[in-house]
Motif scaffolding. Structure first.
Motif, PDB file in Angstrom:
ATOM      1  N   ALA A 134       3.711  12.634   0.642  1.00  0.00           N
ATOM      2  CA  ALA A 134       2.563  11.734   0.820  1.00  0.00           C
ATOM      3  C   ALA A 134       2.910  10.597   1.769  1.00  0.00           C
ATOM      4  N   LEU A 135       4.115  10.036   1.669  1.00  0.00           N
ATOM      5  CA  LEU A 135       4.515   8.963   2.577  1.00  0.00           C
ATOM      6  C   LEU A 135       4.605   9.453   4.017  1.00  0.00           C
ATOM      7  N   ILE A 136       5.151  10.637   4.199  1.00  0.00           N
ATOM      8  CA  ILE A 136       5.264  11.202   5.547  1.00  0.00           C
ATOM      9  C   ILE A 136       3.879  11.436   6.141  1.00  0.00           C
ATOM     10  N   LEU A 137       2.991  12.042   5.367  1.00  0.00           N
ATOM     11  CA  LEU A 137       1.640  12.303   5.869  1.00  0.00           C
ATOM     12  C   LEU A 137       0.876  11.008   6.104  1.00  0.00           C
ATOM     13  N   ASN A 138       1.112  10.006   5.267  1.00  0.00           N
ATOM     14  CA  ASN A 138       0.465   8.708   5.453  1.00  0.00           C
ATOM     15  C   ASN A 138       0.940   8.053   6.747  1.00  0.00           C
ATOM     16  N   ARG A 139       2.222   8.160   7.030  1.00  0.00           N
ATOM     17  CA  ARG A 139       2.768   7.591   8.273  1.00  0.00           C
ATOM     18  C   ARG A 139       2.224   8.320   9.495  1.00  0.00           C
ATOM     19  N   ILE A 140       2.115   9.651   9.414  1.00  0.00           N
ATOM     20  CA  ILE A 140       1.565  10.435  10.525  1.00  0.00           C
ATOM     21  C   ILE A 140       0.110  10.064  10.762  1.00  0.00           C
ATOM     22  N   LYS A 141      -0.644   9.879   9.672  1.00  0.00           N
ATOM     23  CA  LYS A 141      -2.053   9.552   9.796  1.00  0.00           C
ATOM     24  C   LYS A 141      -2.261   8.188  10.465  1.00  0.00           C
ATOM     25  N   LYS A 142      -1.368   7.239  10.221  1.00  0.00           N
ATOM     26  CA  LYS A 142      -1.502   5.891  10.774  1.00  0.00           C
ATOM     27  C   LYS A 142      -1.193   5.851  12.267  1.00  0.00           C
ATOM     28  N   THR A 143      -0.370   6.783  12.757  1.00  0.00           N
ATOM     29  CA  THR A 143       0.001   6.741  14.184  1.00  0.00           C
ATOM     30  C   THR A 143      -0.966   7.495  15.052  1.00  0.00           C
ATOM     31  N   ALA A 146       0.830  -1.202   0.000  1.00  0.00           N
ATOM     32  CA  ALA A 146       0.000   0.000   0.000  1.00  0.00           C
ATOM     33  C   ALA A 146       0.868   1.257   0.000  1.00  0.00           C
ATOM     34  N   THR A 147       2.012   1.186   0.692  1.00  0.00           N
ATOM     35  CA  THR A 147       2.915   2.336   0.745  1.00  0.00           C
ATOM     36  C   THR A 147       3.469   2.654  -0.647  1.00  0.00           C
ATOM     37  N   LEU A 148       3.842   1.619  -1.379  1.00  0.00           N
ATOM     38  CA  LEU A 148       4.354   1.814  -2.734  1.00  0.00           C
ATOM     39  C   LEU A 148       3.270   2.390  -3.632  1.00  0.00           C
ATOM     40  N   LYS A 149       2.056   1.919  -3.452  1.00  0.00           N
ATOM     41  CA  LYS A 149       0.932   2.407  -4.253  1.00  0.00           C
ATOM     42  C   LYS A 149       0.693   3.896  -3.990  1.00  0.00           C
ATOM     43  N   VAL A 150       0.734   4.285  -2.721  1.00  0.00           N
ATOM     44  CA  VAL A 150       0.560   5.698  -2.354  1.00  0.00           C
ATOM     45  C   VAL A 150       1.684   6.534  -2.957  1.00  0.00           C
ATOM     46  N   PHE A 151       2.919   6.047  -2.823  1.00  0.00           N
ATOM     47  CA  PHE A 151       4.056   6.797  -3.357  1.00  0.00           C
ATOM     48  C   PHE A 151       3.945   6.964  -4.870  1.00  0.00           C
ATOM     49  N   LEU A 152       3.651   5.889  -5.585  1.00  0.00           N
ATOM     50  CA  LEU A 152       3.576   5.967  -7.047  1.00  0.00           C
ATOM     51  C   LEU A 152       2.456   6.890  -7.511  1.00  0.00           C
ATOM     52  N   TRP A 153       1.315   6.833  -6.818  1.00  0.00           N
ATOM     53  CA  TRP A 153       0.207   7.719  -7.185  1.00  0.00           C
ATOM     54  C   TRP A 153       0.618   9.180  -7.035  1.00  0.00           C
ATOM     55  N   TRP A 154       1.172   9.534  -5.882  1.00  0.00           N
ATOM     56  CA  TRP A 154       1.533  10.926  -5.645  1.00  0.00           C
ATOM     57  C   TRP A 154       2.760  11.342  -6.425  1.00  0.00           C
ATOM     58  N   PHE A 155       3.651  10.398  -6.736  1.00  0.00           N
ATOM     59  CA  PHE A 155       4.772  10.704  -7.615  1.00  0.00           C
ATOM     60  C   PHE A 155       4.248  11.126  -8.984  1.00  0.00           C
ATOM     61  N   THR A 156       3.280  10.387  -9.502  1.00  0.00           N
ATOM     62  CA  THR A 156       2.690  10.712 -10.802  1.00  0.00           C
ATOM     63  C   THR A 156       1.997  12.061 -10.765  1.00  0.00           C
ATOM     64  N   VAL A 157       1.250  12.316  -9.707  1.00  0.00           N
ATOM     65  CA  VAL A 157       0.557  13.600  -9.575  1.00  0.00           C
ATOM     66  C   VAL A 157       1.570  14.749  -9.490  1.00  0.00           C
ATOM     67  N   GLY A 158       2.616  14.576  -8.680  1.00  0.00           N
ATOM     68  CA  GLY A 158       3.629  15.627  -8.539  1.00  0.00           C
ATOM     69  C   GLY A 158       4.386  15.883  -9.826  1.00  0.00           C
ATOM     70  N   ALA A 159       4.733  14.816 -10.540  1.00  0.00           N
ATOM     71  CA  ALA A 159       5.445  14.978 -11.806  1.00  0.00           C
ATOM     72  C   ALA A 159       4.565  15.676 -12.840  1.00  0.00           C
ATOM     73  N   THR A 160       3.295  15.331 -12.857  1.00  0.00           N
ATOM     74  CA  THR A 160       2.363  15.972 -13.791  1.00  0.00           C
ATOM     75  C   THR A 160       2.189  17.450 -13.461  1.00  0.00           C
ATOM     76  N   MET A 161       2.100  17.757 -12.177  1.00  0.00           N
ATOM     77  CA  MET A 161       1.971  19.161 -11.779  1.00  0.00           C
ATOM     78  C   MET A 161       3.230  19.950 -12.136  1.00  0.00           C
ATOM     79  N   ALA A 162       4.392  19.359 -11.919  1.00  0.00           N
ATOM     80  CA  ALA A 162       5.641  20.036 -12.281  1.00  0.00           C
ATOM     81  C   ALA A 162       5.694  20.273 -13.789  1.00  0.00           C
ATOM     82  N   LEU A 163       5.289  19.279 -14.563  1.00  0.00           N
ATOM     83  CA  LEU A 163       5.264  19.439 -16.017  1.00  0.00           C
ATOM     84  C   LEU A 163       4.294  20.536 -16.440  1.00  0.00           C
TER      85      LEU A 163
END
Length: 70
Positions: free
Chosen positions: A61-70, A2-19
């Motif tokens: 996104a990974l940092i916020l996901n980790r904070i949300k889980k704790t 799930a962590t990889l899925k979250v990272f890849l999703w937000w990586f794609t969103v961030g790269a698209t926004m930068a583009l």
């Protein structure tokens, strides 16, 4: 997984926004108008910027996901 899925999703969103920001600022036009080795340099700069935007979004996104889980 799930962590990889979250990272890849937000990586794609961030790269698209930068583009999209680069396109709005006219960076793509500069690459198209450049000639010779300058073209390669500009393309490398664009790819680094796009990858950086993706990495930034994915890591936040990974940092916020980790904070949300704790």
């Amino acid at each position: 997984m799930a962590t990889l899925k979250v990272f890849l999703w937000w990586f794609t969103v961030g790269a698209t926004m930068a583009l999209s920001v680069i396109m709005l600022q006219g960076g793509i036009r500069e690459v198209m108008e450049a000639q010779g080795s300058v073209w390669d340099l500009k393309l490398a700069q664009l790819l680094i910027t796009i990858m950086g935007g993706g990495l930034l979004a994915g890591c936040i996104a990974l940092i916020l996901n980790r904070i949300k889980k704790t």
